[in-house]
Design a protein around this motif. Structure first.
Motif, PDB file in Angstrom:
ATOM      1  N   UNK A 174       0.832  -1.203   0.000  1.00 25.81           N
ATOM      2  CA  UNK A 174       0.000   0.000   0.000  1.00 25.81           C
ATOM      3  C   UNK A 174       0.868   1.255   0.000  1.00 25.81           C
ATOM      4  N   UNK A 175       1.884   1.273   0.854  1.00 27.60           N
ATOM      5  CA  UNK A 175       2.768   2.443   0.932  1.00 27.60           C
ATOM      6  C   UNK A 175       3.510   2.654  -0.378  1.00 27.60           C
ATOM      7  N   UNK A 176       3.930   1.569  -1.007  1.00 25.68           N
ATOM      8  CA  UNK A 176       4.639   1.686  -2.279  1.00 25.68           C
ATOM      9  C   UNK A 176       3.704   2.202  -3.376  1.00 25.68           C
ATOM     10  N   UNK A 177       2.465   1.709  -3.397  1.00 26.07           N
ATOM     11  CA  UNK A 177       1.500   2.194  -4.384  1.00 26.07           C
ATOM     12  C   UNK A 177       1.203   3.676  -4.180  1.00 26.07           C
ATOM     13  N   UNK A 178       1.195   4.106  -2.911  1.00 32.29           N
ATOM     14  CA  UNK A 178       0.927   5.508  -2.599  1.00 32.29           C
ATOM     15  C   UNK A 178       2.145   6.400  -2.826  1.00 32.29           C
ATOM     16  N   UNK A 179       3.319   5.788  -3.035  1.00 34.51           N
ATOM     17  CA  UNK A 179       4.546   6.566  -3.198  1.00 34.51           C
ATOM     18  C   UNK A 179       4.964   7.265  -1.919  1.00 34.51           C
ATOM     19  N   UNK A 180       4.563   6.721  -0.770  1.00 34.73           N
ATOM     20  CA  UNK A 180       4.807   7.378   0.514  1.00 34.73           C
ATOM     21  C   UNK A 180       6.223   7.122   1.020  1.00 34.73           C
ATOM     22  N   UNK A 181       6.772   8.116   1.700  1.00 35.74           N
ATOM     23  CA  UNK A 181       8.000   7.949   2.458  1.00 35.74           C
ATOM     24  C   UNK A 181       7.588   7.698   3.903  1.00 35.74           C
TER      25      UNK A 181
END
Length: 359
Positions: free
Chosen positions: A186-193
């Protein structure tokens, strides 16, 4: 570098208020944009205090926090998380029980227009795969679903940095393992740091692009999961990560090549090791370095066995009297007290100067 922590220290007062202690001691590390960092260590090591300092919830005794090239906190600034565009996911999820899933997520979008709130809430609901649960209340959801709602709420305002404090601690073991992989996706799909705190090594390995191992307020190593496992830079990291024991050893020079002589065999020393010929040392022998081979002439006696499903973790006594650990497929079901054949297959020799007993 997106997140840069430089010589950061956090102090605390004792309950009596008459003495100051150190919760975080001169910690420095960098995290690239879009990466997931993990702070790993035993309870009380300072990882949560460090996370709270980055969030602006604890004052800095020294050092600074920079996000996207801008200094957001120093020892001379008052803690204030409001202007940092930081999202947080807490241990207990902190969902509002009287609000629906949709309203929990939209709560953090104050100041957005109604149309913007609706569009963003729908976007993150899709991201965490909870669109069909938008009208439900937290008590109607499983623990894993509640965790995803908390994540969606934190992601909704599009924070520059997402901080997660032991996000799986209230979940059972099987669910934690599955959700750690889901959360990373999910974090990778969101491009989140993101920066996550945990005491669980498997969570750290499943989640982290970079892992920081902490002890007593200090950061011992900041590296990839591969790096902290195979190339630990301190004895503490070597002992803390994975299942393993230290065996006494000696460095020998054979035909100009430094070899390390151990109770389970002789291995070439890493070229970068500072250990010299004739020097005594302690070599780390992990459970996956010891392989059970029935036909091996080297025997070890089973002292203890722990069933782990697909594997047993055997504690073995060598002929020398030393103990090692071995991961053995569970269809090799031997009895305590039984001798079995073993071989040591060591791809990465990790050795440190000898440490006196009791040191």
């Amino acid at each position: 570098m997106f997140l840069r922590i430089t010589d950061l220290s956090v102090h605390y007062r004792t309950r009596a208020g008459d003495r100051q202690g150190v919760a975080v001691d001169q910690v420095s590390f960098d995290l690239q944009a879009g990466d997931i960092g993990v702070l790993l260590g035993p309870s009380g090591c300072g990882k949560t205090s460090l996370l709270r300092a980055i969030a602006g919830l604890e004052p800095l005794a020294s050092g600074q926090v920079s996000i996207a090239g801008s200094v957001v906190a120093t020892a001379n600034s008052r803690p204030s998380g409001g202007g940092r565009r930081i999202g947080m996911v807490f241990q207990d999820f902190a969902l509002f029980p009287h609000l629906s899933v949709y309203d929990n997520i939209a709560y953090g979008l104050q100041g957005w227009s109604k149309a913007e709130r609706q569009a963003r809430a729908a976007e993150v609901l899709t991201l965490v795969e909870l669109t069909s649960h938008a009208d439900k209340y937290p008590h109607q959801l499983s623990g894993g679903q509640q965790q995803r709602v908390a994540l969606a709420r934190a992601l909704a305002p599009k924070p520059d940095l997402l901080l997660l404090d032991e996000p799986f601690s209230s979940l059972d073991v099987d669910l934690r393992e599955r959700l750690s992989h889901e959360l990373r996706e999910i974090l990778k799909r969101a491009g989140a740091t993101a920066l996550l705190v945990t005491h669980d090594q498997q969570e750290a390995f499943a989640m982290g692009d970079a892992i920081g191992v902490m002890r007593q307020g200090r950061l011992h190593q900041w590296a990839s999961a591969y790096g902290v496992y195979h190339e630990p830079t301190s004895r503490f990291v070597a002992e803390f990560i994975g299942d393993g024991v230290f065996l006494p050893a000696r460095v020998q020079a054979i035909d100009g090549v430094r070899m390390i002589e151990t109770p389970v065999g002789r291995f070439p020393l890493e070229a970068t090791s500072p250990l010299q010929a004739d020097e005594t040392c302690d070599v780390l022998m992990r459970a996956d370095d010891i392989v059970h081979v029935d036909a091996s002439p080297t025997k070890a006696t089973i002292l203890r066995k722990a069933f782990r499903g697909a594997e047993f973790l055997y504690t073995l006594r060598l002929a020398s009297g030393h103990e090692v650990l071995a991961l053995v497929p569970s269809h090799h079901d031997h009895h305590v007290g039984e001798p079995i054949g073993i071989e040591a297959i060591v791809d990465h020799v990790v050795a440190f100067p000898s440490q006196p007993i009791g040191a």
